[in-house]
Write a protein that holds these residues in place. Structure first.
Motif, PDB file in Angstrom:
ATOM      1  N   LEU A 104      -6.280  -2.942  -9.262  1.00  8.78           N
ATOM      2  CA  LEU A 104      -6.021  -2.586  -7.864  1.00  8.78           C
ATOM      3  C   LEU A 104      -6.017  -1.073  -7.721  1.00  8.78           C
ATOM      4  O   LEU A 104      -5.444  -0.367  -8.562  1.00  8.78           O
ATOM      5  N   SER A 105      -6.640  -0.576  -6.670  1.00  7.69           N
ATOM      6  CA  SER A 105      -6.629   0.872  -6.435  1.00  7.69           C
ATOM      7  C   SER A 105      -5.290   1.276  -5.820  1.00  7.69           C
ATOM      8  O   SER A 105      -4.569   0.447  -5.235  1.00  7.69           O
ATOM      9  N   ASP A 106      -4.983   2.547  -5.909  1.00  9.18           N
ATOM     10  CA  ASP A 106      -3.760   3.065  -5.280  1.00  9.18           C
ATOM     11  C   ASP A 106      -3.797   2.816  -3.769  1.00  9.18           C
ATOM     12  O   ASP A 106      -2.771   2.496  -3.172  1.00  9.18           O
ATOM     13  N   ALA A 107      -4.980   2.958  -3.163  1.00  9.78           N
ATOM     14  CA  ALA A 107      -5.113   2.745  -1.715  1.00  9.78           C
ATOM     15  C   ALA A 107      -4.835   1.285  -1.348  1.00  9.78           C
ATOM     16  O   ALA A 107      -4.192   1.015  -0.326  1.00  9.78           O
ATOM     17  N   GLU A 108      -5.299   0.357  -2.174  1.00  3.78           N
ATOM     18  CA  GLU A 108      -5.042  -1.063  -1.904  1.00  3.78           C
ATOM     19  C   GLU A 108      -3.557  -1.379  -2.025  1.00  3.78           C
ATOM     20  O   GLU A 108      -2.986  -2.091  -1.184  1.00  3.78           O
ATOM     21  N   ILE A 109      -2.943  -0.836  -3.045  1.00  8.96           N
ATOM     22  CA  ILE A 109      -1.500  -1.053  -3.241  1.00  8.96           C
ATOM     23  C   ILE A 109      -0.726  -0.455  -2.072  1.00  8.96           C
ATOM     24  O   ILE A 109       0.173  -1.099  -1.512  1.00  8.96           O
ATOM     25  N   GLU A 110      -1.080   0.752  -1.688  1.00 14.99           N
ATOM     26  CA  GLU A 110      -0.410   1.423  -0.564  1.00 14.99           C
ATOM     27  C   GLU A 110      -0.557   0.600   0.724  1.00 14.99           C
ATOM     28  O   GLU A 110       0.416   0.379   1.453  1.00 14.99           O
ATOM     29  N   HIS A 111      -1.776   0.159   1.002  1.00 19.68           N
ATOM     30  CA  HIS A 111      -2.031  -0.653   2.201  1.00 19.68           C
ATOM     31  C   HIS A 111      -1.171  -1.921   2.191  1.00 19.68           C
ATOM     32  O   HIS A 111      -0.539  -2.258   3.195  1.00 19.68           O
TER      33      HIS A 111
END
Length: 163
Positions: A104-111
């Motif tokens: 998982l990318s940081d952006a996906e986790i953040e979202h």
């Protein structure tokens, strides 16, 4: 009818990790002991086990992000403990499902954390939510167990319970 009580989700430190969810399910059921004389109580608790470590419910968004990063690119086990209690009869069991996450990318986790606020979920995620749709590559076992109640096992136990 669904009821809940705010009981501490603590357990003995020497309790084997695979037994924690069943222990907590029994603790939850027993908090309704008085009501179990006239009603069937079904209580459940879910834990997430990754690389020998228990991931509980996150305390905040930073903790949720940390947990999801820990799950990213790995498999983990979701263990749901269930306790059926009625009058003087009690049956407890647990069910385990392996869940595989892609990286998982940081952006996906953040979202996910900001949009779904998974603070009431062991391991910081719900399989039925966006992260489950885009991040989980496979499971071995029951999907409903990961959601928090292994219905197939509950049904089988209920048949035994009332024999």
């Amino acid at each position: 009818m669904v009821k809940s009580k705010n009981i501490p989700e603590d357990y003995p430190s020497d309790l084997p990790k695979r037994n924690i969810s069943e222990f907590l399910a029994e603790k939850k059921a027993e908090s309704f002991c008085e009501e179990s004389q006239s009603n069937l109580i079904i209580a459940a608790d879910t834990t997430v086990l990754v690389e020998g470590k228990i991931l509980e419910k996150p305390v905040d968004s930073l903790d949720a992000r940390r947990m999801l990063k820990e799950l990213s690119g790995k498999y983990h086990e979701v263990i749901t403990g269930v306790c059926l209690l009625h009058k003087d009869k009690k049956i407890s069991f647990s069910d385990t499902t392996k869940v595989y996450f892609r990286d998982l990318s940081d952006a996906e986790i953040e979202h996910y954390v900001e949009t779904y606020k998974p603070f009431d979920k062991a391991g910081s995620y719900g399989i039925q939510e966006w992260i489950g749709l885009v991040g989980i590559t496979g499971i071995e076992g029951s999907y409903f167990n990961v959601m928090g109640l292994p219905i197939h096992r509950v049904y089988e136990c209920l048949k035994e319970f009332f024999k």
